[in-house]
Design an enzyme around this catalytic site. Structure first.
Site, PDB file in Angstrom:
ATOM      1  CB  SER A  22      -0.875   0.016   1.249  1.00 53.88           C
ATOM      2  OG  SER A  22      -1.549   1.254   1.362  1.00 53.88           O
ATOM      3  CE1 TYR A  27      -4.678  -1.801   5.096  1.00 52.08           C
ATOM      4  CE2 TYR A  27      -3.580   0.266   4.582  1.00 52.08           C
ATOM      5  CZ  TYR A  27      -4.206  -0.895   4.165  1.00 52.08           C
ATOM      6  OH  TYR A  27      -4.350  -1.155   2.827  1.00 52.08           O
TER       7      TYR A  27
HETATM    8  P1  NAD Z   1     -11.567  -6.353  -0.179  1.00 46.89           P
HETATM    9  O1  NAD Z   1     -12.159  -6.328   1.185  1.00 46.89           O
HETATM   10  O2  NAD Z   1     -12.453  -6.057  -1.325  1.00 46.89           O
HETATM   11  O3  NAD Z   1     -10.853  -7.739  -0.403  1.00 46.89           O
HETATM   12  C1  NAD Z   1     -10.094  -8.345   0.603  1.00 46.89           C
HETATM   13  C2  NAD Z   1     -10.362  -9.828   0.588  1.00 46.89           C
HETATM   14  O4  NAD Z   1      -9.511 -10.440   1.555  1.00 46.89           O
HETATM   15  C3  NAD Z   1     -11.774 -10.186   0.985  1.00 46.89           C
HETATM   16  O5  NAD Z   1     -12.371 -11.022   0.025  1.00 46.89           O
HETATM   17  C4  NAD Z   1     -11.625 -10.893   2.310  1.00 46.89           C
HETATM   18  O6  NAD Z   1     -12.581 -11.938   2.519  1.00 46.89           O
HETATM   19  C5  NAD Z   1     -10.233 -11.439   2.212  1.00 46.89           C
HETATM   20  N1  NAD Z   1      -9.669 -11.721   3.539  1.00 46.89           N
HETATM   21  C6  NAD Z   1      -9.743 -10.963   4.642  1.00 46.89           C
HETATM   22  N2  NAD Z   1      -9.160 -11.592   5.664  1.00 46.89           N
HETATM   23  C7  NAD Z   1      -8.692 -12.764   5.198  1.00 46.89           C
HETATM   24  C8  NAD Z   1      -8.022 -13.849   5.790  1.00 46.89           C
HETATM   25  N3  NAD Z   1      -7.701 -13.853   7.084  1.00 46.89           N
HETATM   26  N4  NAD Z   1      -7.705 -14.893   5.023  1.00 46.89           N
HETATM   27  C9  NAD Z   1      -8.044 -14.907   3.715  1.00 46.89           C
HETATM   28  N5  NAD Z   1      -8.694 -13.925   3.110  1.00 46.89           N
HETATM   29  C10 NAD Z   1      -9.027 -12.848   3.847  1.00 46.89           C
HETATM   30  O7  NAD Z   1     -10.341  -5.333  -0.163  1.00 46.89           O
HETATM   31  P2  NAD Z   1      -9.445  -4.712  -1.314  1.00 46.89           P
HETATM   32  O8  NAD Z   1      -9.627  -3.255  -1.289  1.00 46.89           O
HETATM   33  O9  NAD Z   1      -9.629  -5.409  -2.569  1.00 46.89           O
HETATM   34  O10 NAD Z   1      -7.995  -4.971  -0.712  1.00 46.89           O
HETATM   35  C11 NAD Z   1      -7.139  -5.977  -1.141  1.00 46.89           C
HETATM   36  C12 NAD Z   1      -5.718  -5.694  -0.685  1.00 46.89           C
HETATM   37  O11 NAD Z   1      -5.288  -4.474  -1.248  1.00 46.89           O
HETATM   38  C13 NAD Z   1      -5.547  -5.537   0.824  1.00 46.89           C
HETATM   39  O12 NAD Z   1      -4.336  -6.119   1.222  1.00 46.89           O
HETATM   40  C14 NAD Z   1      -5.478  -4.048   0.998  1.00 46.89           C
HETATM   41  O13 NAD Z   1      -4.788  -3.681   2.153  1.00 46.89           O
HETATM   42  C15 NAD Z   1      -4.732  -3.653  -0.226  1.00 46.89           C
HETATM   43  N6  NAD Z   1      -4.905  -2.266  -0.572  1.00 46.89           N
HETATM   44  C16 NAD Z   1      -6.134  -1.764  -0.892  1.00 46.89           C
HETATM   45  C17 NAD Z   1      -6.255  -0.439  -1.190  1.00 46.89           C
HETATM   46  C18 NAD Z   1      -7.570   0.151  -1.554  1.00 46.89           C
HETATM   47  O14 NAD Z   1      -7.607   1.348  -1.744  1.00 46.89           O
HETATM   48  N7  NAD Z   1      -8.653  -0.611  -1.645  1.00 46.89           N
HETATM   49  C19 NAD Z   1      -5.152   0.412  -1.171  1.00 46.89           C
HETATM   50  C20 NAD Z   1      -3.911  -0.121  -0.835  1.00 46.89           C
HETATM   51  C21 NAD Z   1      -3.804  -1.460  -0.546  1.00 46.89           C
END
Ligand code: NAD
Length: 681
Positions: A558, A571
């Site tokens: 991130s 985070y």
């Molecule tokens: P999201 O909630 O849409 O997807 C996350 C997925 O991870 C979900 O399907 C959830 O069920 C799964 N998950 C959660 N805990 C888990 C566990 N213990 N074991 C297995 N699966 C698990 O979120 P997203 O926005 O798509 O985020 C995905 C990744 O991208 C994350 O690591 C997040 O930190 C990172 N990220 C997102 C953003 C953003 O702006 N959305 C920015 C930077 C980084």
């Protein structure tokens, strides 16, 4: 000129579907059917006689009108006058193109001559296990007479082509009482005046052969069960298969990376438990269709099922070296000037007594079908050994088919593989948001994907959306659990043979100021992201090192791993941990060809579960904007003023893994539309 489907074509398709949907009648994509009939010639307005015949490729069970070639019978029959003889029979395939009636339809296959030249309105050429068992029995001719009397005639082995068509036509003419023939070393052909009669004749031949083998066959044609080769108990067997899988994939992929398929069906386990399996496996497969997919013979592990794993791995490596040397010798024994170059010397089928069969191909479907063909071959060997002894065609003939110019030309016509073809990916958190988009992109570019998520229902939905088990499978996993991660990788290697590309994406977000962040918040964030991705990477590296195919590990870290965003201690800190794992593992795993890189997204609101489930509201409150304006808010604070979507993150994952950045490891790519405070330095 749009015209309604010809009644003969409709009847032919229906018959093909009925015959092709029962695996006892023909192997996958094996065999072809035809009908002859008259139609109006659009050029002369007169009647013309046509042959509709299943074209090259495709499967009878799902044959469509477009899968048929339509040829003018007068022209096809006229080819007999210009046929230059068996030495040059391959030239006739090109001549079929000059017999085509109109545009469209499939390319005429090598078997077109058989269908066109045999004087019957309907012809079926099929590859039933029972028929091939007679065709590959040492005294197949005698057995065919015993089984069918003079109703079905024996045709000695001849490879598919124009001459075989002439032979069968002559045999039909000389045997007006016959309903079909057994083609030595190959399969069966039946004919009839009507579609119904032809189908009934095909089924009569197949069922009569089945009954003959069952009644006349001796018990235990594969010999007694050998001690130590009995199937291991279910759980132990699957665990053993999973432990062996990456090593077996290495054996199948030394020349070209391959996707794998595993089966431990009763047929396979029974064959491998019996005393005769090493002798029979060494004789190789039989029907031309079979060994094109299975290679001339499989590699058989010659150890008891419960031998120590290290011993099995070491023995596999020795057998692999021997297999490659033997394959090269086979190539050199038979290649002549102008033969296509050797296509790779690794086995396509690896048999492990007590455990099961691994089969390999350029994609999952090809790997699966190779396995199905070896099951066909086992059935053929059982039938032949039950009434006689299994005696497939000469090795020199197998070589001629494997390295046939026409086959080579077919391979050359194949479209170039997609950039991620043969790669098996496992994406954590792929049930939603960024992970789902990444999984979709990887599948679109040719990878097989394991959709791993805590939410098993979401994972199953995504796997289904991506095309089902030949492309994507779902596995439920909590990345905080070592045991569940090990299980997920076991499922992955059993589904696709191994794993080459892992995306650490699973995550949650808790945005709180320091004084409100509980130890539980901290632990949860770190357990899922820092610890979870460490555990996933460790398991991935175990598989990748065993496979010897290198690999990719991608961290979806991130912007917050670099930039000290407000109220974000847990985070941001765990993202910084992930970012450093990228550097540490890139340094440690480089010697194995494993590249480790990261992507730093920011502000991906649309499609993100994290934003939908509270984080969005918290961040909106922190920044003082409406929650549904958060995407726009993030866009406005970027240098490019663009909103970041999950697909943009997926594009970065593809850029890192698709082949162009093959010399890059330890890198982070920001996908944040430009945030100066998060520039990497
Ligand atoms: P999201 O909630 O849409 O997807 C996350 C997925 O991870 C979900 O399907 C959830 O069920 C799964 N998950 C959660 N805990 C888990 C566990 N213990 N074991 C297995 N699966 C698990 O979120 P997203 O926005 O798509 O985020 C995905 C990744 O991208 C994350 O690591 C997040 O930190 C990172 N990220 C997102 C953003 C953003 O702006 N959305 C920015 C930077 C980084």
């Amino acid at each position: 000129m749009a015209s309604a489907i010809h009644p003969e074509v409709a009847g032919l398709l229906a018959r093909s579907h009925r015959l092709g949907s029962d695996p006892r009648n023909t192997n996958y994509a094996g065999g072809n059917t035809s009908a002859k009939g008259t139609t109006t010639d659009p050029v002369t307005g007169g009647e013309t006689e046509l042959l509709w015949v299943k074209g090259s490729g495709g499967d009878l069970g799902t044959l469509k009108a477009e899968g048929l070639a339509a040829l003018r019978l007068d022209r096809l029959r006229a080819l007999k006058a210009v046929y230059p003889g068996v030495e040059r029979e391959d030239e006739m395939v090109a001549a079929f193109d000059y017999c085509l009636h109109g545009k469209g339809g499939a390319a005429p296959s090598i078997d077109t001559a058989m269908h066109g030249l045999v004087d019957a309105a309907h012809v079926d050429h099929l590859h039933p296990d029972s028929g091939i068992a007679l065709a590959c029995a040492a005294d197949g001719e005698k057995l065919t007479a015993e089984c069918f009397g003079d109703k079905v005639v024996w045709v000695p082995w001849r490879r598919p082509g124009f001459q075989l068509g002439l032979d069968i036509a002559a045999i039909k003419e000389a045997n007006p009482q016959a309903i079909g023939c057994v083609l030595g070393g190959h399969g069966v052909t039946a004919w009839g005046g009507t579609s119904e009669e032809c189908e009934a004749n095909s089924l009569h031949i197949i069922r009569t052969a089945e009954a003959f083998l069952a009644e006349k066959g001796r018990p235990e044609p594969f010999g007694p069960v050998t001690e130590g080769h009995e199937p291991l108990p279910d759980d132990e067997r699957r665990a053993r298969a999973a432990a062996l899988a990456p090593h077996v994939r290495a054996v199948a992929s030394a020349d070209f990376p391959q996707v794998g398929h595993f089966t431990d069906s009763e047929v396979v386990l029974d064959f491998l438990s019996r005393a005769e399996h090493p002798r029979l496996a060494a004789l190789g497969t039989s029907c031309p269709d079979h060994f094109l997919r299975t290679k001339v013979r499989p590699l058989v592990l010659d150890l008891p099922a419960d031998a120590p794993l290290e011993q099995a791995v070491a023995r596999l490596a020795e057998l692999h070296t021997e297999y490659r040397a033997e394959y090269r010798a086979y190539y050199e024994r038979h290649a002549v000037a102008g033969s296509p170059a050797m296509r790779g010397a690794d086995p396509a089928i690896v048999l492990v007594p007590g455990v099961g069969m691994f089969s390999f191909g350029k994609d999952k479907q090809t790997a699966r079908v190779a396995g199905e063909f070896y099951v066909n071959a086992i059935n053929v060997m059982r039938g032949a050994e039950a009434v006689s002894s299994y005696s497939p065609i000469e090795e020199s003939e197998k070589f001629r088919i494997e390295y046939w110019d026409l086959e080579e030309a077919k391979l050359r016509r194949m479209p170039a593989p997609k950039p991620l073809a043969t790669r098996v990916a496992l994406v954590t958190g792929a049930g939603s948001g960024i992970g789902r988009a990444v999984a979709g992109r990887l599948v679109a570019d040719g990878a097989c994907v394991v959709v791993a998520d805590l939410d098993g229902t979401a994972a199953a939905t995504v796997a289904e959306e991506l095309g089902g088990p030949d492309r994507a499978v779902a596995v439920t996993v909590d990345v905080t659990s070592e045991e569940q991660i090990a299980h997920a990788f076991r499922e992955a290697v059993l589904a696709f043979g191994g794993v080459d590309l892992v995306v650490n994406n699973a995550g949650i977000s808790i945005s709180k100021p320091l004084l409100e962040t509980t130890a539980k918040d901290w632990d949860l964030q770190h357990d899922i992201m820092a610890r979870g991705s460490f555990l996933v990477s460790r398991e991935a590296a175990r598989v990748m090192i065993a496979q010897k195919l290198g690999g990719d590990i991608i961290y979806i870290a991130s912007k917050n791993g670099v930039f000290a965003g407000p109220n974000n201690i847990a985070y941001g800190a765990t993202k910084a941990d992930q970012a450093h794992q990228v550097r540490l593992l890139a340094a440690e795993l480089g010697e194995h060809g494993i590249r480790v890189n990261g992507v730093n997204p920011d502000g991906v609101v649309r499609g993100s579960g994290i934003f939908a489930h509270g984080w969005g509201a918290q961040r909106a409150a922190v920044y003082g904007v409406e929650e549904d304006k958060l995407g726009e808010f993030y866009a406005q604070r970027t240098l490019l003023k663009r909103e970041v979507l999950p697909e943009h993150v997926a594009n970065a994952v593809f850029a890192l893994t698709g082949g162009d950045l093959s010399h890059t490891t330890g890198l982070h790519i920001p996908v944040d539309a430009g945030v100066a405070a998060a520039f990497l330095r």
